[in-house]
Write a protein that holds these residues in place. Structure first.
Motif: not given
Length: 107
Positions: A24-28, A59-61, A65-68
């Motif tokens: 996520c931080v990479g996306l940011i 959130i979508e990223l 990979d994770h259901p929750r």
């Protein structure tokens, strides 16, 4: 401009979440928006539409990979100011320095 503080975390993955959080931080970072990572989340500065789109993308990223996924977000919307990512901290630090100088000058 908006400051968005966010924490996006997968649930049920064990003790460490540093690997998915790093994605996520990479996306940011790729967004080009100014940001600061800290121990409990990330603060991003930009226009409201930009930071909300970035929050959704994170959130979508994570959900890919994770259901929750858990998300905590806080917004500070202010039309008349820019550069508050560092400016707010610097303002408090200046006041602390003034308080220290005042305390030293008191007999």
């Amino acid at each position: 401009m908006v400051l968005l503080e966010m924490s996006v975390t997968p649930l049920g993955v064990g003790q460490s979440v540093s690997e998915p959080v790093a994605k996520c931080v990479g996306l940011i970072a790729q967004s080009g928006l100014p940001y600061e990572l800290h121990a409990m989340g990330t603060i991003v500065e930009g226009e409201l539409s930009e930071v909300l789109a970035l929050l959704q993308a994170c959130i979508e990223l994570m959900a890919a990979d994770h259901p929750r996924v858990s998300c905590v977000a806080k917004l500070d919307y202010r039309r008349d100011a820019r550069g508050r990512l560092r400016g707010k901290v610097e303002s408090v630090e200046r006041r602390l320095q003034q308080a220290d100088r005042s305390a030293e000058a008191t007999p």
